[in-house]
Motif scaffolding. Sequence first.
Motif, PDB file in Angstrom:
ATOM      1  N   ALA A   7      -6.381 -24.504  -7.132  1.00 51.68           N
ATOM      2  CA  ALA A   7      -6.861 -23.189  -6.695  1.00 51.68           C
ATOM      3  C   ALA A   7      -6.107 -22.729  -5.449  1.00 51.68           C
ATOM      4  N   VAL A   8      -5.911 -23.628  -4.492  1.00 43.24           N
ATOM      5  CA  VAL A   8      -5.174 -23.287  -3.271  1.00 43.24           C
ATOM      6  C   VAL A   8      -3.736 -22.926  -3.617  1.00 43.24           C
ATOM      7  N   TYR A   9      -3.112 -23.696  -4.490  1.00 41.10           N
ATOM      8  CA  TYR A   9      -1.734 -23.427  -4.903  1.00 41.10           C
ATOM      9  C   TYR A   9      -1.626 -22.047  -5.562  1.00 41.10           C
ATOM     10  N   GLN A  10      -2.567 -21.735  -6.450  1.00 46.85           N
ATOM     11  CA  GLN A  10      -2.543 -20.440  -7.136  1.00 46.85           C
ATOM     12  C   GLN A  10      -2.784 -19.286  -6.157  1.00 46.85           C
ATOM     13  N   MET A  11      -3.674 -19.505  -5.199  1.00 45.89           N
ATOM     14  CA  MET A  11      -3.926 -18.474  -4.192  1.00 45.89           C
ATOM     15  C   MET A  11      -2.671 -18.216  -3.367  1.00 45.89           C
ATOM     16  N   ARG A  12      -1.981 -19.267  -2.965  1.00 43.29           N
ATOM     17  CA  ARG A  12      -0.748 -19.107  -2.181  1.00 43.29           C
ATOM     18  C   ARG A  12       0.333 -18.406  -3.008  1.00 43.29           C
ATOM     19  N   GLU A  13       0.433 -18.779  -4.280  1.00 43.07           N
ATOM     20  CA  GLU A  13       1.425 -18.161  -5.152  1.00 43.07           C
ATOM     21  C   GLU A  13       1.116 -16.668  -5.339  1.00 43.07           C
ATOM     22  N   ASN A  14      -0.161 -16.351  -5.561  1.00 41.37           N
ATOM     23  CA  ASN A  14      -0.558 -14.948  -5.696  1.00 41.37           C
ATOM     24  C   ASN A  14      -0.312 -14.172  -4.415  1.00 41.37           C
ATOM     25  N   ASN A  15      -0.604 -14.786  -3.277  1.00 44.58           N
ATOM     26  CA  ASN A  15      -0.375 -14.147  -1.984  1.00 44.58           C
ATOM     27  C   ASN A  15       1.113 -13.855  -1.798  1.00 44.58           C
ATOM     28  N   TYR A  16       1.968 -14.805  -2.172  1.00 43.77           N
ATOM     29  CA  TYR A  16       3.412 -14.611  -2.065  1.00 43.77           C
ATOM     30  C   TYR A  16       3.869 -13.458  -2.958  1.00 43.77           C
ATOM     31  N   LYS A  17       3.362 -13.442  -4.196  1.00 41.26           N
ATOM     32  CA  LYS A  17       3.733 -12.364  -5.128  1.00 41.26           C
ATOM     33  C   LYS A  17       3.287 -11.004  -4.595  1.00 41.26           C
ATOM     34  N   LEU A  18       2.056 -10.941  -4.092  1.00 41.78           N
ATOM     35  CA  LEU A  18       1.554  -9.680  -3.550  1.00 41.78           C
ATOM     36  C   LEU A  18       2.354  -9.239  -2.326  1.00 41.78           C
ATOM     37  N   THR A  19       2.770 -10.190  -1.503  1.00 46.87           N
ATOM     38  CA  THR A  19       3.598  -9.865  -0.341  1.00 46.87           C
ATOM     39  C   THR A  19       4.940  -9.297  -0.786  1.00 46.87           C
ATOM     40  N   GLU A  20       5.541  -9.900  -1.789  1.00 41.93           N
ATOM     41  CA  GLU A  20       6.825  -9.408  -2.304  1.00 41.93           C
ATOM     42  C   GLU A  20       6.671  -8.011  -2.911  1.00 41.93           C
ATOM     43  N   ILE A  21       5.570  -7.789  -3.622  1.00 45.14           N
ATOM     44  CA  ILE A  21       5.310  -6.468  -4.202  1.00 45.14           C
ATOM     45  C   ILE A  21       5.137  -5.435  -3.090  1.00 45.14           C
ATOM     46  N   ALA A  22       4.397  -5.794  -2.051  1.00 49.76           N
ATOM     47  CA  ALA A  22       4.178  -4.876  -0.935  1.00 49.76           C
ATOM     48  C   ALA A  22       5.494  -4.536  -0.240  1.00 49.76           C
ATOM     49  N   LYS A  23       6.370  -5.531  -0.064  1.00 46.64           N
ATOM     50  CA  LYS A  23       7.682  -5.280   0.553  1.00 46.64           C
ATOM     51  C   LYS A  23       8.502  -4.325  -0.307  1.00 46.64           C
ATOM     52  N   ALA A  24       8.492  -4.540  -1.610  1.00 48.66           N
ATOM     53  CA  ALA A  24       9.254  -3.686  -2.526  1.00 48.66           C
ATOM     54  C   ALA A  24       8.709  -2.250  -2.504  1.00 48.66           C
ATOM     55  N   MET A  25       7.385  -2.121  -2.469  1.00 46.01           N
ATOM     56  CA  MET A  25       6.781  -0.787  -2.436  1.00 46.01           C
ATOM     57  C   MET A  25       7.124  -0.074  -1.123  1.00 46.01           C
ATOM     58  N   HIS A  26       7.100  -0.799  -0.029  1.00 42.99           N
ATOM     59  CA  HIS A  26       7.444  -0.223   1.268  1.00 42.99           C
ATOM     60  C   HIS A  26       8.893   0.261   1.258  1.00 42.99           C
ATOM     61  N   LYS A  27       9.771  -0.524   0.675  1.00 39.78           N
ATOM     62  CA  LYS A  27      11.180  -0.154   0.578  1.00 39.78           C
ATOM     63  C   LYS A  27      11.344   1.107  -0.270  1.00 39.78           C
ATOM     64  N   GLU A  28      10.624   1.176  -1.393  1.00 41.31           N
ATOM     65  CA  GLU A  28      10.686   2.356  -2.257  1.00 41.31           C
ATOM     66  C   GLU A  28      10.166   3.596  -1.520  1.00 41.31           C
ATOM     67  N   LEU A  29       9.078   3.447  -0.777  1.00 42.15           N
ATOM     68  CA  LEU A  29       8.554   4.576  -0.013  1.00 42.15           C
ATOM     69  C   LEU A  29       9.571   5.058   1.012  1.00 42.15           C
ATOM     70  N   ASN A  30      10.277   4.126   1.632  1.00 43.00           N
ATOM     71  CA  ASN A  30      11.310   4.483   2.598  1.00 43.00           C
ATOM     72  C   ASN A  30      12.408   5.286   1.911  1.00 43.00           C
ATOM     73  N   TYR A  31      12.848   4.839   0.734  1.00 40.40           N
ATOM     74  CA  TYR A  31      13.868   5.579  -0.012  1.00 40.40           C
ATOM     75  C   TYR A  31      13.362   6.977  -0.376  1.00 40.40           C
ATOM     76  N   ILE A  32      12.112   7.076  -0.799  1.00 41.66           N
ATOM     77  CA  ILE A  32      11.539   8.373  -1.158  1.00 41.66           C
ATOM     78  C   ILE A  32      11.528   9.306   0.054  1.00 41.66           C
ATOM     79  N   GLU A  33      11.152   8.784   1.225  1.00 37.01           N
ATOM     80  CA  GLU A  33      11.136   9.603   2.442  1.00 37.01           C
ATOM     81  C   GLU A  33      12.533  10.099   2.783  1.00 37.01           C
ATOM     82  N   ILE A  34      13.534   9.240   2.630  1.00 37.35           N
ATOM     83  CA  ILE A  34      14.917   9.641   2.902  1.00 37.35           C
ATOM     84  C   ILE A  34      15.338  10.756   1.950  1.00 37.35           C
ATOM     85  N   ILE A  35      15.025  10.588   0.673  1.00 35.81           N
ATOM     86  CA  ILE A  35      15.383  11.606  -0.328  1.00 35.81           C
ATOM     87  C   ILE A  35      14.664  12.920  -0.025  1.00 35.81           C
TER      88      ILE A  35
END
Length: 73
Positions: A7-35
């Motif tokens: 359970a701890v391993y899965q929680m950490r893995e999910n947290n990592y995935k969500l962090t990566e998704i959040a970083k990607a979304m933030h990057k996309e928002l930055n590109y949208i603002e520039i455009i």
Amino acid sequence: MTDDNLAVYQMRENNYKLTEIAKAMHKELNYIEIIQRQNNRIGKKLYREDDEWQRLNARRNKHRNEALSNGKS
């Protein structure tokens, strides 16, 4: 691996995935603002150029109408 460890391993893995998704979304928002900023600059430039063209066209029409009313062509 016990259920707790799994359970701890899965929680950490999910947290990592969500962090990566959040970083990607933030990057996309930055590109949208520039455009959006670029589009706003282009829109303002086009508006200024259209406004200038309207003034020049009105001046040309005024002179043409004056010339026609004076019997000149």
